[in-house]
Design an enzyme around this catalytic site. Structure first.
Site, PDB file in Angstrom:
ATOM      1  N   CYS A  85       1.965   0.227  -5.689  1.00  0.00           N
ATOM      2  CA  CYS A  85       0.778  -0.050  -6.493  1.00  0.00           C
ATOM      3  C   CYS A  85      -0.359   0.676  -5.814  1.00  0.00           C
ATOM      4  O   CYS A  85      -0.791   0.282  -4.734  1.00  0.00           O
ATOM      5  CB  CYS A  85       0.480  -1.546  -6.567  1.00  0.00           C
ATOM      6  SG  CYS A  85      -1.093  -1.849  -7.401  1.00  0.00           S
TER       7      CYS A  85
ATOM      8  N   CYS B  37      -3.666  -1.683  -5.534  1.00  0.00           N
ATOM      9  CA  CYS B  37      -3.799  -2.779  -4.565  1.00  0.00           C
ATOM     10  C   CYS B  37      -2.430  -3.125  -3.991  1.00  0.00           C
ATOM     11  O   CYS B  37      -1.926  -2.439  -3.135  1.00  0.00           O
ATOM     12  CB  CYS B  37      -4.467  -3.989  -5.211  1.00  0.00           C
ATOM     13  SG  CYS B  37      -3.726  -4.476  -6.785  1.00  0.00           S
TER      14      CYS B  37
END
Lengths: 210, 119
Positions: free
Chosen positions: A111, A114
């Site tokens: 990701c 985050c």
């Protein structure tokens, strides 16, 4: 008596907490004072993800997919429903996609925003998964990063990076190791590591658990 | 009053909170369409990372209708729209340092893209 420099450090003492620990404590105290969080709710959440939910869940999904071709088909078609058949689902696993490693394709998940991660099947993400170097480098130079994890892939194999920064959560279905014909799901589960389900690892070779 | 109390923890953990919504929206793209990600640079929340802006990709899967975080994050409503898995070749994103056979998939909302031509 002569003192060497190390003698001054042979007494017991407590290290001050790290900056991040202090910051978390300060945030928690303020949120608690303002009655925005319930400390008992936090404890319950931590207990669940420290003791009950983790990558053994995902390993169970993978072992079943390796053993049962019809389950594997359902898993690749509607991962959320197929994972729910084993009792796993909920927060950060509401909309799942399972991506299959094959002789032609190696999948790896990140990701870049985050730390989005499939909690019901893998638990909470490891520190490195949340680190800026992993998040930036795996998209640009996946083969070098994978090599650092001990995964060296043939140049002919496609490396497919999945950036899960939207609403889907991803689980990699690793290739089944050779020489595991006739193994039970419980035996197969032992070959399925967390990293194999992120794509930064491969399933363990059969010899590793026999 | 805390948003989350102890008795709701097991319920939240079990049911989650999907961003998928059951509303009808026309999909602007079909699987197989080539698209170019818009080159826009919002200073507000977005799920469109800079590295795909202006890049040419191919729609691989329509995930259905999801609320749009760009709008929700700023109290502008759910703005439901189709979310797609979009494939980019590694060389389209990173140039010659990448291998031509490698690729990246990312989920992008309808609003983020325009239909593109592809040889």
């Amino acid at each position: 008596m002569k003192h060497t420099p190390t003698d001054y450090h042979d007494h017991e003492h407590t290290e001050p907490p790290s900056d991040i620990e202090l910051r978390v404590k300060a945030l928690e105290s303020i949120l608690q004072e303002k009655q925005l969080i319930d400390p008992a709710a936090l404890d319950a959440l931590i207990d669940i993800y420290e003791h009950k939910v983790g990558p053994r869940n995902g390993a169970q999904v993978v072992a079943k997919a390796w053993s049962d071709p019809q389950y594997k088909q359902r898993l690749l078609q509607d991962a959320t429903a197929a994972i729910a058949e084993l009792g796993f689902g909920g927060v950060q696993g509401e909309d799942m996609l399972v991506v299959e490693n094959t002789a032609a394709v190696h999948n790896v998940v990140v990701c870049t925003l985050c730390s989005c991660y499939p909690w019901p099947t893998l638990g909470l993400p490891p520190i490195w998964y949340k680190s800026a170097p992993y998040r930036s480098r795996i998209v640009i130079e996946p083969r070098s990063v994978l090599a650092e994890f001990g995964v060296t892939l043939a140049p002919s194999k496609e490396v497919r990076v999945w950036d899960s920064n939207a609403e889907l959560r991803y689980l990699v279905l690793p290739e089944r190791p050779v020489d595991t014909e006739g193994w039970s799901e419980a035996q197969l589960m032992k070959l399925v590591t967390r990293n194999a389900m992120i794509g930064t690892g491969l399933a363990l070779p059969a010899g590793d658990i026999r | 009053m805390p948003v989350l109390t102890e008795e709701f923890v097991p319920i939240l953990v079990k049911t989650g909170a999907s961003a998928r919504v059951d509303v009808a929206r026309t999909a602007r793209f079909r699987v197989g369409d080539w698209v170019r990600v818009k080159n826009i640079n919002p200073t507000t929340h977005t799920r469109m990372p800079r590295y795909v802006r202006g890049k040419l990709g191919c729609i691989k899967r329509d995930h259905g209708v999801f609320i749009t975080p760009d709008a929700v994050a700023h109290g502008l409503g759910e703005h439901p729209q189709h979310l797609y898995s979009v494939s980019f070749s590694a060389t389209e994103l990173w140039g010659d340092v990448a291998l031509a056979q490698d690729s990246l998939r990312i989920d992008l909302w309808d609003d983020y893209m325009e239909l593109a031509e592809h040889e």
